[in-house]
Design an enzyme around this catalytic site. Structure first.
Site, PDB file in Angstrom:
ATOM      1  N   LYS A 200       0.840  -1.198   0.000  1.00 50.84           N
ATOM      2  CA  LYS A 200       0.000   0.000   0.000  1.00 50.84           C
ATOM      3  C   LYS A 200       0.884   1.261   0.000  1.00 50.84           C
ATOM      4  O   LYS A 200       2.101   1.174   0.218  1.00 50.84           O
ATOM      5  CB  LYS A 200      -0.933  -0.045   1.215  1.00 50.84           C
ATOM      6  CG  LYS A 200      -1.954  -1.190   1.143  1.00 50.84           C
ATOM      7  CD  LYS A 200      -2.904  -1.164   2.331  1.00 50.84           C
ATOM      8  CE  LYS A 200      -3.939  -2.274   2.232  1.00 50.84           C
ATOM      9  NZ  LYS A 200      -4.904  -2.240   3.367  1.00 50.84           N
TER      10      LYS A 200
ATOM     11  N   TYR B  40     -12.236  -2.303  -3.633  1.00 49.70           N
ATOM     12  CA  TYR B  40     -12.771  -2.369  -2.272  1.00 49.70           C
ATOM     13  C   TYR B  40     -14.303  -2.304  -2.253  1.00 49.70           C
ATOM     14  O   TYR B  40     -14.888  -1.906  -1.244  1.00 49.70           O
ATOM     15  CB  TYR B  40     -12.168  -1.254  -1.416  1.00 49.70           C
ATOM     16  CG  TYR B  40     -10.781  -1.576  -0.884  1.00 49.70           C
ATOM     17  CD1 TYR B  40     -10.552  -2.738  -0.141  1.00 49.70           C
ATOM     18  CD2 TYR B  40      -9.701  -0.724  -1.089  1.00 49.70           C
ATOM     19  CE1 TYR B  40      -9.294  -3.046   0.361  1.00 49.70           C
ATOM     20  CE2 TYR B  40      -8.437  -1.021  -0.588  1.00 49.70           C
ATOM     21  CZ  TYR B  40      -8.245  -2.181   0.142  1.00 49.70           C
ATOM     22  OH  TYR B  40      -7.001  -2.482   0.645  1.00 49.70           O
TER      23      TYR B  40
ATOM     24  N   PHE C   2     -15.609   3.623   6.902  1.00 52.69           N
ATOM     25  CA  PHE C   2     -14.231   3.982   6.546  1.00 52.69           C
ATOM     26  C   PHE C   2     -13.970   3.923   5.047  1.00 52.69           C
ATOM     27  O   PHE C   2     -12.839   4.145   4.605  1.00 52.69           O
ATOM     28  CB  PHE C   2     -13.232   3.083   7.298  1.00 52.69           C
ATOM     29  CG  PHE C   2     -13.410   1.601   7.043  1.00 52.69           C
ATOM     30  CD1 PHE C   2     -12.905   0.993   5.901  1.00 52.69           C
ATOM     31  CD2 PHE C   2     -14.082   0.802   7.967  1.00 52.69           C
ATOM     32  CE1 PHE C   2     -13.059  -0.362   5.670  1.00 52.69           C
ATOM     33  CE2 PHE C   2     -14.250  -0.564   7.750  1.00 52.69           C
ATOM     34  CZ  PHE C   2     -13.737  -1.143   6.589  1.00 52.69           C
TER      35      PHE C   2
ATOM     36  N   ARG D 155      -1.905 -14.487   3.639  1.00 54.89           N
ATOM     37  CA  ARG D 155      -2.693 -13.771   4.653  1.00 54.89           C
ATOM     38  C   ARG D 155      -2.083 -13.988   6.048  1.00 54.89           C
ATOM     39  O   ARG D 155      -2.026 -13.075   6.857  1.00 54.89           O
ATOM     40  CB  ARG D 155      -4.151 -14.263   4.648  1.00 54.89           C
ATOM     41  CG  ARG D 155      -4.913 -13.947   3.374  1.00 54.89           C
ATOM     42  CD  ARG D 155      -5.492 -12.570   3.342  1.00 54.89           C
ATOM     43  NE  ARG D 155      -6.494 -12.332   4.360  1.00 54.89           N
ATOM     44  CZ  ARG D 155      -7.199 -11.204   4.448  1.00 54.89           C
ATOM     45  NH1 ARG D 155      -7.008 -10.222   3.567  1.00 54.89           N
ATOM     46  NH2 ARG D 155      -8.077 -11.034   5.398  1.00 54.89           N
TER      47      ARG D 155
ATOM     48  N   THR E  93      -5.658  -7.753  10.305  1.00 58.44           N
ATOM     49  CA  THR E  93      -5.944  -6.473   9.629  1.00 58.44           C
ATOM     50  C   THR E  93      -5.454  -5.286  10.448  1.00 58.44           C
ATOM     51  O   THR E  93      -4.830  -4.367   9.915  1.00 58.44           O
ATOM     52  CB  THR E  93      -7.468  -6.342   9.408  1.00 58.44           C
ATOM     53  OG1 THR E  93      -7.909  -7.464   8.638  1.00 58.44           O
ATOM     54  CG2 THR E  93      -7.816  -5.058   8.684  1.00 58.44           C
TER      55      THR E  93
ATOM     56  N   ASN F 228      -2.007  -0.088   6.986  1.00 59.27           N
ATOM     57  CA  ASN F 228      -1.512  -1.401   7.417  1.00 59.27           C
ATOM     58  C   ASN F 228      -0.648  -2.094   6.363  1.00 59.27           C
ATOM     59  O   ASN F 228      -0.590  -3.313   6.286  1.00 59.27           O
ATOM     60  CB  ASN F 228      -2.666  -2.292   7.897  1.00 59.27           C
ATOM     61  CG  ASN F 228      -3.721  -2.507   6.831  1.00 59.27           C
ATOM     62  OD1 ASN F 228      -3.586  -2.025   5.711  1.00 59.27           O
ATOM     63  ND2 ASN F 228      -4.755  -3.255   7.171  1.00 59.27           N
TER      64      ASN F 228
ATOM     65  N   HIS G 103      -1.925  -5.308   1.239  1.00 50.97           N
ATOM     66  CA  HIS G 103      -3.211  -5.948   0.948  1.00 50.97           C
ATOM     67  C   HIS G 103      -2.953  -7.349   0.410  1.00 50.97           C
ATOM     68  O   HIS G 103      -2.002  -7.558  -0.332  1.00 50.97           O
ATOM     69  CB  HIS G 103      -3.995  -5.169  -0.119  1.00 50.97           C
ATOM     70  CG  HIS G 103      -5.097  -5.997  -0.731  1.00 50.97           C
ATOM     71  ND1 HIS G 103      -6.319  -6.150  -0.108  1.00 50.97           N
ATOM     72  CD2 HIS G 103      -5.138  -6.780  -1.835  1.00 50.97           C
ATOM     73  CE1 HIS G 103      -7.065  -6.986  -0.837  1.00 50.97           C
ATOM     74  NE2 HIS G 103      -6.370  -7.373  -1.891  1.00 50.97           N
TER      75      HIS G 103
ATOM     76  N   GLU H  55      -9.429  -9.734  -8.213  1.00 50.68           N
ATOM     77  CA  GLU H  55      -8.448  -8.660  -8.007  1.00 50.68           C
ATOM     78  C   GLU H  55      -7.305  -8.738  -9.024  1.00 50.68           C
ATOM     79  O   GLU H  55      -6.832  -7.710  -9.513  1.00 50.68           O
ATOM     80  CB  GLU H  55      -7.924  -8.723  -6.565  1.00 50.68           C
ATOM     81  CG  GLU H  55      -9.031  -8.372  -5.573  1.00 50.68           C
ATOM     82  CD  GLU H  55      -8.695  -8.688  -4.124  1.00 50.68           C
ATOM     83  OE1 GLU H  55      -7.558  -9.147  -3.843  1.00 50.68           O
ATOM     84  OE2 GLU H  55      -9.576  -8.467  -3.260  1.00 50.68           O
TER      85      GLU H  55
END
Ligand code: RTP
Ligand code: MG
Length: 148
Positions: free
Chosen positions: A9, A49, A57, A85, A91, A112, A115, A126
């Site tokens: 990110k 998203y 958010f 993951r 998260t 964070n 992704h 994605e």
């Protein structure tokens, strides 16, 4: 072979963490099959998203992911979706275990670092949002009998 979409990110890119993050997945034994540094448009961010459209958010999330370049990647390997993951951690970095990416490099949930697709359906969706088929390579690494 299973594939997943991973993305450093904007905070991770700005903080110089691309190499560290790529290195973790390489050392684990997964295969990088596509990668590019890119700006995400608002339209693409809202599509990516989309599942969070109704969440409070959502606006901040789209603002953040479009705020600077991201490093978009496709990785391949046995169980790569769920293992990636686990390697990313929870998260919210405050709950992420040490030795995970978010546990080691993140502090707040809105920034964070990384992704990762959360299911085979998300991964396919994605990968198609961020990559054209011809941008993905199909190759065999030397020593690939040791790679899963
Ligand atoms: P990601 O999609 O980015 O890989 O993260 P994730 O699956 O672990 O978490 P997800 O539930 O899909 O949430 C997407 C991103 O939204 C931000 N978020 N902010 N302010 C908040 O309470 C909140 N909750 C989630 C996070 O940046 C999260 O990565
Ligand atoms: Mg998610």
């Amino acid at each position: 072979m299973e594939k997943t979409y991973l993305m450093v990110k904007p905070d991770g890119v700005q903080r110089g963490l691309i190499g560290e993050i790529v290195s973790r997945f390489e050392k684990k034994g997964f295969r990088l099959v596509g990668a590019k540094l890119m700006h995400v448009s608002r339209e693409t961010a809202e599509q990516h998203y989309g599942e969070h459209k109704e969440r409070p958010f959502f606006g901040e999330l789209v603002d953040f992911i479009t705020s600077g370049p991201v490093f978009a990647m496709v990785w391949e390997g046995e169980n790569v979706i769920s293992v990636a993951r686990q390697m990313m951690g929870s998260t919210n970095p405050k709950d992420a275990a040490p030795a995970t990416i978010r546990g080691d490099y993140g502090v707040i949930v809105g920034k964070n670092v990384i992704h990762g697709s959360d299911s085979p359906e998300s991964a396919e969706r994605e990968i198609n949002i961020f990559f054209k088929q011809e941008e993905l390579t199909d190759y065999t690494k030397s020593g690939s009998e040791w790679i899963y």
